[in-house]
Design a protein around this motif. Structure first.
Motif, PDB file in Angstrom:
ATOM      1  N   SER A  82      -1.909  27.514  15.079  1.00  0.00           N
ATOM      2  CA  SER A  82      -2.423  28.650  15.847  1.00  0.00           C
ATOM      3  C   SER A  82      -1.851  29.940  15.267  1.00  0.00           C
ATOM      4  N   LYS A  83      -2.489  31.036  15.586  1.00  0.00           N
ATOM      5  CA  LYS A  83      -1.981  32.335  15.143  1.00  0.00           C
ATOM      6  C   LYS A  83      -0.754  32.763  15.942  1.00  0.00           C
ATOM      7  N   HIS A  86       1.744  30.689  16.036  1.00  0.00           N
ATOM      8  CA  HIS A  86       2.747  29.908  15.305  1.00  0.00           C
ATOM      9  C   HIS A  86       3.133  28.592  15.976  1.00  0.00           C
ATOM     10  N   LEU A 134      -6.207  26.849  12.690  1.00  0.00           N
ATOM     11  CA  LEU A 134      -6.209  27.076  11.252  1.00  0.00           C
ATOM     12  C   LEU A 134      -5.766  25.820  10.510  1.00  0.00           C
ATOM     13  N   GLN A 188      -4.937  28.050   5.532  1.00  0.00           N
ATOM     14  CA  GLN A 188      -5.283  29.278   6.262  1.00  0.00           C
ATOM     15  C   GLN A 188      -4.062  29.841   6.980  1.00  0.00           C
ATOM     16  N   TYR A 189      -3.236  28.953   7.541  1.00  0.00           N
ATOM     17  CA  TYR A 189      -2.036  29.398   8.248  1.00  0.00           C
ATOM     18  C   TYR A 189      -1.044  30.045   7.285  1.00  0.00           C
ATOM     19  N   GLU A 190      -0.866  29.471   6.120  1.00  0.00           N
ATOM     20  CA  GLU A 190       0.043  30.056   5.137  1.00  0.00           C
ATOM     21  C   GLU A 190      -0.413  31.442   4.730  1.00  0.00           C
ATOM     22  N   ASP A 191      -1.732  31.636   4.545  1.00  0.00           N
ATOM     23  CA  ASP A 191      -2.271  32.951   4.237  1.00  0.00           C
ATOM     24  C   ASP A 191      -2.009  33.933   5.388  1.00  0.00           C
ATOM     25  N   PHE A 192      -2.186  33.443   6.620  1.00  0.00           N
ATOM     26  CA  PHE A 192      -1.939  34.270   7.800  1.00  0.00           C
ATOM     27  C   PHE A 192      -0.470  34.709   7.858  1.00  0.00           C
ATOM     28  N   CYS A 193       0.459  33.815   7.567  1.00  0.00           N
ATOM     29  CA  CYS A 193       1.885  34.143   7.596  1.00  0.00           C
ATOM     30  C   CYS A 193       2.252  35.167   6.519  1.00  0.00           C
ATOM     31  N   GLU A 206       0.365  37.525   5.476  1.00  0.00           N
ATOM     32  CA  GLU A 206      -0.091  38.825   5.988  1.00  0.00           C
ATOM     33  C   GLU A 206       0.887  39.390   7.012  1.00  0.00           C
ATOM     34  N   GLU A 207       1.518  38.509   7.805  1.00  0.00           N
ATOM     35  CA  GLU A 207       2.453  38.944   8.846  1.00  0.00           C
ATOM     36  C   GLU A 207       3.814  39.338   8.288  1.00  0.00           C
TER      37      GLU A 207
END
Length: 125
Positions: A10-11, A13, A112, A116-121, A123-124
């Motif tokens: 999830s976004k 985490h 995700l 996709q989650y690794e890409d999201f992290c 960005e954060e």
């Protein structure tokens, strides 16, 4: 640490493992790393109803108390009682230290893949 590819994320985490008609939920390596050393976990009770996007428990670190959000709606069917006495297990191995299992799932957050989650992290960070 790499995120296991057999899990969904999830976004907020949390990780989620689908096992038939139930799911197991925990927090990711990224989440526990951001929180620091965990010293207390407050878990829900078996039978509690949880709602997607709402907190279902909280964790206390040396830094702060943080909510853990549910990626699904359903009924808590099991809790990891071992974490109550050993919250540091979350820091040691967040993908083994699950928090709850949920059944009777009625709603699921958009989840995700590991990539996709690794890409999201990234960005954060």
């Amino acid at each position: 640490m790499e995120n296991p590819t057999n899990l969904k994320y999830s976004k907020d985490h949390e990780w989620l493992k689908e096992e038939g008609d139930k799911v197991t939920v925990g927090i990711t390596y990224f989440a526990q790393d951001q929180l620091g050393s965990l010293v207390f976990v407050n878990l829900p009770e078996v039978g509690d109803e949880i709602t997607k996007g709402e907190p279902f428990c909280d964790v206390e670190s040396v830094k702060a108390v943080s909510d853990v959000y549910s990626p699904v709606s359903g009924i808590v069917s099991a809790i990891n009682e071992d974490l109550l006495d050993n919250p540091e297990k979350i820091n040691d191995d967040p993908y083994d230290a699950w928090f709850i299992q949920v059944e009777q799932i009625t709603e699921t957050e958009e989840l995700l893949t590991a990539e996709q989650y690794e890409d999201f992290c990234k960005e954060e960070a």
